[in-house]
Motif scaffolding. Structure first.
Motif, PDB file in Angstrom:
ATOM      1  N   MET A   6     -15.899 -12.819 -17.122  1.00 55.85           N
ATOM      2  CA  MET A   6     -15.374 -11.619 -16.440  1.00 55.85           C
ATOM      3  C   MET A   6     -15.263 -11.906 -14.946  1.00 55.85           C
ATOM      4  N   ALA A   7     -14.104 -11.555 -14.320  1.00 51.10           N
ATOM      5  CA  ALA A   7     -13.883 -11.769 -12.899  1.00 51.10           C
ATOM      6  C   ALA A   7     -13.685 -10.408 -12.241  1.00 51.10           C
ATOM      7  N   LEU A   8     -14.339 -10.227 -11.104  1.00 47.49           N
ATOM      8  CA  LEU A   8     -14.291  -8.948 -10.403  1.00 47.49           C
ATOM      9  C   LEU A   8     -14.105  -9.208  -8.922  1.00 47.49           C
ATOM     10  N   ALA A   9     -13.205  -8.431  -8.287  1.00 46.42           N
ATOM     11  CA  ALA A   9     -12.982  -8.540  -6.846  1.00 46.42           C
ATOM     12  C   ALA A   9     -12.824  -7.153  -6.264  1.00 46.42           C
ATOM     13  N   ARG A  10     -13.240  -7.032  -4.980  1.00 50.41           N
ATOM     14  CA  ARG A  10     -13.142  -5.749  -4.293  1.00 50.41           C
ATOM     15  C   ARG A  10     -12.518  -5.950  -2.914  1.00 50.41           C
ATOM     16  N   THR A  11     -11.721  -4.979  -2.504  1.00 52.54           N
ATOM     17  CA  THR A  11     -11.225  -4.919  -1.133  1.00 52.54           C
ATOM     18  C   THR A  11     -10.979  -3.456  -0.784  1.00 52.54           C
ATOM     19  N   TRP A  12     -10.343  -3.212   0.372  1.00 53.80           N
ATOM     20  CA  TRP A  12     -10.219  -1.848   0.856  1.00 53.80           C
ATOM     21  C   TRP A  12      -8.793  -1.543   1.290  1.00 53.80           C
ATOM     22  N   SER A  13      -8.411  -0.288   1.128  1.00 53.05           N
ATOM     23  CA  SER A  13      -7.183   0.233   1.688  1.00 53.05           C
ATOM     24  C   SER A  13      -7.490   1.644   2.192  1.00 53.05           C
ATOM     25  N   VAL A  14      -6.464   2.375   2.595  1.00 52.41           N
ATOM     26  CA  VAL A  14      -6.672   3.710   3.156  1.00 52.41           C
ATOM     27  C   VAL A  14      -5.624   4.658   2.592  1.00 52.41           C
ATOM     28  N   GLY A  15      -6.084   5.824   2.137  1.00 53.60           N
ATOM     29  CA  GLY A  15      -5.192   6.901   1.741  1.00 53.60           C
ATOM     30  C   GLY A  15      -5.138   7.958   2.823  1.00 53.60           C
ATOM     31  N   LEU A  16      -4.167   8.836   2.743  1.00 49.00           N
ATOM     32  CA  LEU A  16      -3.987   9.874   3.751  1.00 49.00           C
ATOM     33  C   LEU A  16      -4.286  11.241   3.160  1.00 49.00           C
ATOM     34  N   VAL A  17      -5.039  12.036   3.919  1.00 48.09           N
ATOM     35  CA  VAL A  17      -5.293  13.434   3.584  1.00 48.09           C
ATOM     36  C   VAL A  17      -4.894  14.233   4.814  1.00 48.09           C
ATOM     37  N   GLY A  18      -3.705  14.824   4.775  1.00 49.27           N
ATOM     38  CA  GLY A  18      -3.178  15.454   5.978  1.00 49.27           C
ATOM     39  C   GLY A  18      -2.823  14.393   7.001  1.00 49.27           C
ATOM     40  N   VAL A  47      -7.815 -16.608  -3.707  1.00 48.91           N
ATOM     41  CA  VAL A  47      -8.451 -16.445  -2.393  1.00 48.91           C
ATOM     42  C   VAL A  47      -9.921 -16.122  -2.624  1.00 48.91           C
ATOM     43  N   PRO A  48     -10.798 -16.521  -1.702  1.00 47.92           N
ATOM     44  CA  PRO A  48     -12.225 -16.240  -1.884  1.00 47.92           C
ATOM     45  C   PRO A  48     -12.512 -14.746  -1.899  1.00 47.92           C
ATOM     46  N   ALA A  49     -13.234 -14.296  -2.906  1.00 53.88           N
ATOM     47  CA  ALA A  49     -13.529 -12.869  -3.044  1.00 53.88           C
ATOM     48  C   ALA A  49     -14.353 -12.339  -1.879  1.00 53.88           C
ATOM     49  N   GLU A  50     -15.239 -13.191  -1.306  1.00 52.84           N
ATOM     50  CA  GLU A  50     -16.084 -12.715  -0.214  1.00 52.84           C
ATOM     51  C   GLU A  50     -15.287 -12.452   1.068  1.00 52.84           C
ATOM     52  N   ARG A  51     -14.120 -13.103   1.214  1.00 50.46           N
ATOM     53  CA  ARG A  51     -13.327 -12.915   2.429  1.00 50.46           C
ATOM     54  C   ARG A  51     -12.568 -11.594   2.418  1.00 50.46           C
ATOM     55  N   VAL A  52     -12.372 -11.021   1.264  1.00 54.56           N
ATOM     56  CA  VAL A  52     -11.608  -9.771   1.195  1.00 54.56           C
ATOM     57  C   VAL A  52     -12.502  -8.563   0.988  1.00 54.56           C
ATOM     58  N   ARG A  53     -13.817  -8.802   0.855  1.00 44.81           N
ATOM     59  CA  ARG A  53     -14.706  -7.701   0.496  1.00 44.81           C
ATOM     60  C   ARG A  53     -14.776  -6.627   1.573  1.00 44.81           C
ATOM     61  N   GLU A  54     -14.676  -6.989   2.858  1.00 48.34           N
ATOM     62  CA  GLU A  54     -14.736  -6.021   3.952  1.00 48.34           C
ATOM     63  C   GLU A  54     -13.404  -5.875   4.673  1.00 48.34           C
ATOM     64  N   LEU A  55     -12.360  -6.451   4.108  1.00 49.03           N
ATOM     65  CA  LEU A  55     -11.044  -6.418   4.736  1.00 49.03           C
ATOM     66  C   LEU A  55     -10.303  -5.143   4.329  1.00 49.03           C
ATOM     67  N   VAL A  56      -9.565  -4.557   5.264  1.00 49.54           N
ATOM     68  CA  VAL A  56      -8.728  -3.392   4.991  1.00 49.54           C
ATOM     69  C   VAL A  56      -7.277  -3.846   5.029  1.00 49.54           C
ATOM     70  N   LEU A  57      -6.545  -3.571   3.950  1.00 51.71           N
ATOM     71  CA  LEU A  57      -5.171  -4.051   3.830  1.00 51.71           C
ATOM     72  C   LEU A  57      -4.225  -2.871   3.609  1.00 51.71           C
ATOM     73  N   LEU A  58      -3.125  -2.868   4.354  1.00 53.21           N
ATOM     74  CA  LEU A  58      -2.133  -1.800   4.274  1.00 53.21           C
ATOM     75  C   LEU A  58      -0.742  -2.417   4.225  1.00 53.21           C
ATOM     76  N   GLY A  59       0.124  -1.836   3.423  1.00 51.56           N
ATOM     77  CA  GLY A  59       1.498  -2.308   3.430  1.00 51.56           C
ATOM     78  C   GLY A  59       2.168  -2.182   2.079  1.00 51.56           C
ATOM     79  N   GLU A  60       3.473  -2.002   2.102  1.00 58.38           N
ATOM     80  CA  GLU A  60       4.283  -1.962   0.894  1.00 58.38           C
ATOM     81  C   GLU A  60       4.890  -3.342   0.660  1.00 58.38           C
ATOM     82  N   LEU A  61       4.924  -3.767  -0.589  1.00 55.52           N
ATOM     83  CA  LEU A  61       5.455  -5.081  -0.948  1.00 55.52           C
ATOM     84  C   LEU A  61       6.868  -4.958  -1.495  1.00 55.52           C
TER      85      LEU A  61
END
Length: 506
Positions: free
Chosen positions: A1-13, A96-110
């Motif tokens: 089993m492989a698991l990765a975490r990173t962050w993005s941002v949603g908008l509320v108002g 990509v290394p999972a530890e490098r993206v764990r605290e990274l915030v990524l935004l953008g449309e592909l």
């Protein structure tokens, strides 16, 4: 089993909310399951991400891919999660290394080719990342200057998914973006262009000095629209905090001017009279977006031909104008938008709108009353200044000798009056006369009774409501600040009362 975490941002108002993006790979039939209250745009991102990953030279995992967006109870809307989803998938498969993206915030449309496209709301998203303690944000290159407005956050400006993957995998690094200096804004309309109309020029000066709402009536060509368009130029430039608020709203609304990431000049909104309630105060069937009232925050909302607006639409302005904010409720959530805007209404005196005035009017008294009654009494009671403009005379138009005062000259008087009001209101949390509660105004800064004689008689006759009496006092204090006086006198009360009752007498 492989698991990765990173962050993005949603908008509320107009505020950002951190969203944790988790990707789990498990054996099974190749499929992608997306959970966490995604809307249709977010659900479609799976296909965009798959194509972008493949077209960037990588393999999309042929396994059961579960993508979780947390907090699960918050609706996720928009295409800004694309980059975070793609990077989390590639981290789960080990590209990509999972530890490098764990605290990274990524935004953008592909794009399907892996290119990064700009998205709305990057400034509030970067502010949310900074508040949560994140120190690095990856955004599309077109949003980099906007994100760089936030102190304490390193902004990495990327143009493609491949560029982000190479940076995270230890290849070519993306340099930290340095915000370019903004180009000077072109000058706005000049008050010197308005010929004649002494009463109208005085009204916009008083409105700018005290933050008062304004109602202009008069025949076509009298200069109502010209005066309203020049009001923002009389207002002081926005300070750093106010500029960030206005810029965040423009970012969410998608109206941020190109090449000017920080909005310094008070905004001017002028919706057409066919605007709906949602267009004016905010709303929408999907993501709740700010309306014209919110986009005019700390600026001017101008409603030309005000009686042509549906009465129900105009009346929705009453509570937001008092509170300075509006809350939009929908079945899947609510959003609150700031809306401390100056309202300027303009109207013709009657439906026929004869340029020659009453002498050529073809409307019956009943038609005139019906036309003017489209603006409700409770809404007009919230307007401090009501000024009737006469038609511009031939002498003023053709024979005028002395040039009118420019915006720059009048703006200096406005700035001095605002500074005087701010010094008097120090410690109250207020800076404008228009925002001072009536009780505080009467108790802390009482006006001598002899100066109030005219206003008191108008109150006794019923020409003024109690709310109107307080508004006359506020305008009188603004007139005193413009004149450099410590307290309003009979002349200031009389002028304020005249501006309040001008339409009633017309």
């Amino acid at each position: 089993m492989a698991l990765a975490r990173t962050w993005s941002v949603g908008l509320v108002g107009v505020r950002g909310a951190l969203v944790e993006v988790e990707v789990d790979l498990a054996p099974g039939v190749p499929t992608v399951v997306l959970v966490g209250l995604p809307d249709a745009v977010v659900r479609q991102s799976v296909d965009r991400v798959r194509a972008a990953v493949v077209n960037s030279g990588h393999d999309f995992p042929l396994r059961r891919v579960t993508i979780g967006l947390s907090p699960a109870a918050m609706p996720k809307q928009g295409s800004g999660f694309d980059l975070a989803l793609a990077v989390a998938v590639l981290a789960a498969v080990g590209v990509v290394p999972a530890e490098r993206v764990r605290e990274l915030v990524l935004l953008g449309e592909l794009g399907l080719d892996g290119s990064l496209r700009t998205v709305r709301g990057v400034l509030p998203a970067a502010l949310a990342a900074a508040r949560a303690g994140h120190r690095q944000v990856v955004v599309p290159a077109g949003n980099a200057d906007e994100a760089a407005l936030v102190e304490g956050v390193e902004v990495l400006a990327a143009e493609t998914l491949g560029q982000v993957v190479a940076h995270l995998a230890g290849g070519t690094a993306i340099p930290v973006h340095e915000r370019a200096s903004a180009a000077p804004e072109p000058p706005g309309p000049d008050l010197a262009d308005v010929v004649g109309q002494t009463a109208g020029r005085r009204a916009v000066e008083v409105a700018a000095a005290g933050g008062h709402h304004l109602f202009l009536t008069g025949p076509p060509g009298a200069g109502k629209t010209m005066l309203a368009e020049r009001l923002p130029g009389l207002l002081p430039p926005l300070d750093e905090r106010a500029a960030m608020e206005v810029t965040a709203i423009a970012s969410v609304a998608g109206t941020l001017p190109p090449g000017a990431p920080l909005v310094r000049r008070p905004t001017f909104e002028s919706p057409h009279h066919s605007a709906t309630m949602a267009a004016l105060v905010g709303g929408g069937s999907g993501q709740i977006r700010p309306g014209a009232l919110c986009r005019a925050h700390l600026g001017v909302l101008f409603l030309d031909e005000a009686p042509e607006f549906p009465r129900a639409v105009l009346d929705t302005l009453r509570q937001p104008l008092e509170r300075g904010e509006v809350t939009i409720h929908r079945a899947n959530g609510s959003a609150t938008f700031p809306c401390r805007a100056q309202l300027v209404l303009a109207a013709n005196p009657c439906p026929c709108a004869s340029a020659a005035g009453d002498t050529a009017c073809t409307c019956s008294p009943l038609e005139r009353r019906r036309y003017q009654a489209r603006l409700s009494g409770p809404l007009l009671d919230r307007i401090d200044l009501r000024v009737t403009l006469p038609a511009v005379s031939r002498a003023a138009w053709l024979d005028g000798v002395a040039p009118p005062e420019s915006t720059q000259v009048v703006a200096r008087r406005v700035r001095a009056a605002r500074e005087a009001a701010a010094a008097r209101l120090a410690g109250t949390g207020l800076t404008l006369n228009s925002a001072v509660p009536g009780r505080l105004l009467r108790e802390r800064w009482p006006v001598p009774r002899r100066a109030l004689a005219l206003a008191e008689r108008a109150l006794e006759r019923g020409s003024l409501s109690v709310r109107g009496f307080d508004r006359v006092l506020r305008v009188a204090w603004t007139l005193a600040d413009l004149a450099g006086l410590g307290t309003p006198g009979p002349d200031q009360i009389a002028e304020a009362l005249g501006m309040r009752l001008s339409r009633a007498a017309a």
